[in-house]
Design an enzyme around this catalytic site. Structure first.
Site, PDB file in Angstrom:
ATOM      1  N   ASN A 140     -26.251  42.344   3.843  1.00 45.85           N
ATOM      2  CA  ASN A 140     -27.334  43.068   4.530  1.00 45.85           C
ATOM      3  C   ASN A 140     -28.444  43.451   3.558  1.00 45.85           C
ATOM      4  O   ASN A 140     -28.907  44.597   3.520  1.00 45.85           O
ATOM      5  CB  ASN A 140     -26.789  44.323   5.225  1.00 45.85           C
ATOM      6  CG  ASN A 140     -25.744  43.986   6.268  1.00 45.85           C
ATOM      7  OD1 ASN A 140     -25.963  43.123   7.110  1.00 45.85           O
ATOM      8  ND2 ASN A 140     -24.597  44.649   6.201  1.00 45.85           N
ATOM      9  N   ARG A 145     -33.946  42.961  -3.865  1.00 42.49           N
ATOM     10  CA  ARG A 145     -33.066  44.111  -4.012  1.00 42.49           C
ATOM     11  C   ARG A 145     -31.697  43.694  -4.555  1.00 42.49           C
ATOM     12  O   ARG A 145     -31.081  44.423  -5.329  1.00 42.49           O
ATOM     13  CB  ARG A 145     -32.904  44.837  -2.674  1.00 42.49           C
ATOM     14  CG  ARG A 145     -32.195  46.185  -2.804  1.00 42.49           C
ATOM     15  CD  ARG A 145     -32.534  47.113  -1.658  1.00 42.49           C
ATOM     16  NE  ARG A 145     -31.776  48.367  -1.770  1.00 42.49           N
ATOM     17  CZ  ARG A 145     -30.673  48.642  -1.093  1.00 42.49           C
ATOM     18  NH1 ARG A 145     -30.185  47.745  -0.238  1.00 42.49           N
ATOM     19  NH2 ARG A 145     -30.055  49.795  -1.240  1.00 42.49           N
ATOM     20  N   ARG A 195     -21.666  49.393  -0.672  1.00 39.99           N
ATOM     21  CA  ARG A 195     -21.277  48.291  -1.567  1.00 39.99           C
ATOM     22  C   ARG A 195     -20.578  48.819  -2.816  1.00 39.99           C
ATOM     23  O   ARG A 195     -19.813  48.097  -3.464  1.00 39.99           O
ATOM     24  CB  ARG A 195     -22.501  47.459  -1.946  1.00 39.99           C
ATOM     25  CG  ARG A 195     -23.241  46.884  -0.745  1.00 39.99           C
ATOM     26  CD  ARG A 195     -24.577  46.258  -1.159  1.00 39.99           C
ATOM     27  NE  ARG A 195     -25.422  46.000  -0.011  1.00 39.99           N
ATOM     28  CZ  ARG A 195     -26.243  46.897   0.540  1.00 39.99           C
ATOM     29  NH1 ARG A 195     -26.299  48.125   0.026  1.00 39.99           N
ATOM     30  NH2 ARG A 195     -26.997  46.594   1.580  1.00 39.99           N
ATOM     31  N   LYS A 239     -18.281  34.878   5.175  1.00 39.45           N
ATOM     32  CA  LYS A 239     -19.471  34.310   4.540  1.00 39.45           C
ATOM     33  C   LYS A 239     -19.432  34.470   3.021  1.00 39.45           C
ATOM     34  O   LYS A 239     -19.675  33.511   2.271  1.00 39.45           O
ATOM     35  CB  LYS A 239     -20.730  34.968   5.085  1.00 39.45           C
ATOM     36  CG  LYS A 239     -22.005  34.374   4.496  1.00 39.45           C
ATOM     37  CD  LYS A 239     -23.128  35.381   4.472  1.00 39.45           C
ATOM     38  CE  LYS A 239     -24.197  34.956   3.493  1.00 39.45           C
ATOM     39  NZ  LYS A 239     -25.182  36.016   3.254  1.00 39.45           N
ATOM     40  N   ASP A 258     -24.582  32.232   7.823  1.00 39.40           N
ATOM     41  CA  ASP A 258     -25.236  33.481   8.194  1.00 39.40           C
ATOM     42  C   ASP A 258     -26.169  33.190   9.366  1.00 39.40           C
ATOM     43  O   ASP A 258     -26.154  32.098   9.927  1.00 39.40           O
ATOM     44  CB  ASP A 258     -25.991  34.076   7.005  1.00 39.40           C
ATOM     45  CG  ASP A 258     -27.045  33.127   6.434  1.00 39.40           C
ATOM     46  OD1 ASP A 258     -27.310  32.062   7.063  1.00 39.40           O
ATOM     47  OD2 ASP A 258     -27.625  33.434   5.380  1.00 39.40           O
TER      48      ASP A 258
END
Length: 331
Positions: A140, A145, A195, A239, A258
């Site tokens: 996500n 980033r 995460r 994934k 994805d």
């Protein structure tokens, strides 16, 4: 610093699509001089292409074989050969890519069209630890980033390689460094969100299961068995497991699906899947199996070419960002 030369036909390796297509997050492209700076194998590299050569400079390295001072030409040649071997492994230059492109083009008209511009897209052979934790960061998330998070992991827990032009470069941390209990709260403060827990918990599991030896055992397994083992890690779904299988465990038939890959499949190959809001487990398997039946045991690599061709940032590129390497003018 002078450039070292590695013979490599420019149709066999395209740096732009390979290094900025979402496989690795530690490469920076200087568009002014068309040079790439990046890190792998605890070594800082500069790369560029010229005619049929891959040019490289080693800015710094933590490899034990290069820590001694090179005193003569023989030692320099030995060091260069070590670095050339690392580049050959990293870019999988032992694969005759043109041959595979021909095979995939015969099977698929869309691939034949895509490969005219996106020739030389290589599937990088990455280190499993870096690959796995980088793709935990990718969940996500967007590439800039992800890159920032990966660099934070390295600067916080990795060993310093060198300083160059005002920048300090770090190796990717060992899995044991990421398994420490204090890692999760620190990463949360650094903006990793959920995460942070995935990283620390997965690192702990990998250490308990044998670390690098566990990764080696996954390489020796069949693809689907290796994928199932990876999905036992905290926060690793289908994934991310497929990304790791494909990019660092030599399971080149693995195909990460994805929403982007779903759109490619639905629009061009599996029209009955159009208009779906989410990729279900059944759809995921159907898309992967379709491309494995189409391309064979290197389906993940073949589909990466289609993935690059569909990325908007490459579609917008103009002549100044052409994927064709510039020819050196003859004096």
């Amino acid at each position: 610093m002078s450039w070292n030369k590695l013979l490599c036909n420019h149709r066999e390796l395209q740096l732009l699509g390979t290094l900025s297509g979402g496989q690795s997050f530690r490469w920076i492209h200087n568009k002014e001089n068309d040079e790439w700076t990046g890190i792998f194998s605890k070594t800082v590299w500069k790369l560029k292409q010229e005619n049929d050569y891959l040019l490289y400079q080693v800015i710094g390295s933590l490899l034990t074989t290069t820590q001694t001072i090179i005193k003569n030409k023989k030692q320099k040649n030995t060091a260069n050969r070590i670095f050339e071997s690392l580049l050959e492994q990293y870019f999988r230059l032992d694969f005759n890519l043109s041959k595979y492109y021909e095979q995939w083009s015969e099977k698929d008209g869309l691939f034949k069209s895509a490969c005219e511009q996106f020739y030389g897209i290589r599937m990088l052979s990455q280190e499993p630890v870096e690959n796995l934790f980088s793709f935990i960061c990718s969940q996500n998330n967007h590439i800039s980033r992800i890159s920032s998070m990966v660099e934070k992991l390295c600067s916080q827990y990795g060993d310093e390689i060198c300083k160059h032009d005002g920048v300090t470069y770090y190796a990717f941390p060992e899995v044991e460094q990421l398994a420490q209990p204090e890692v999760e709260p620190k990463l949360r403060k650094l903006g990793f969100g959920y995460r942070a827990k995935f990283i620390q918990k997965s690192a702990t599991q990998i250490v308990e299961w044998g670390g690098n030896e566990w990764f080696k055992s996954l390489q020796d397994m069949k693809y689907k068995d290796a994928k199932q083992e990876l999905m036992k890690l905290h926060g690793i779904g289908p994934k991310v497991a497929d990304c790791i299988c494909l990019m660092s465990l030599n399971h080149l038939e693995a195909l990460p699906v994805d929403t982007h890959v779903y759109q490619i499949a639905a629009q061009n190959y599996l029209p009955h899947l159009r208009g779906k809001k989410n990729v279900t487990e059944k759809m995921y398997a159907e898309i992967g199996d379709h491309f494995r039946n189409l391309y064979g045991d290197m389906a993940g690599w073949a589909h990466t070419v289609l993935f690059c061709a569909d990325l908007k940032k490459f579609q917008k590129s103009d002549e100044s960002n052409s994927v064709v390497p510039k020819k050196k003018r003859k004096k």
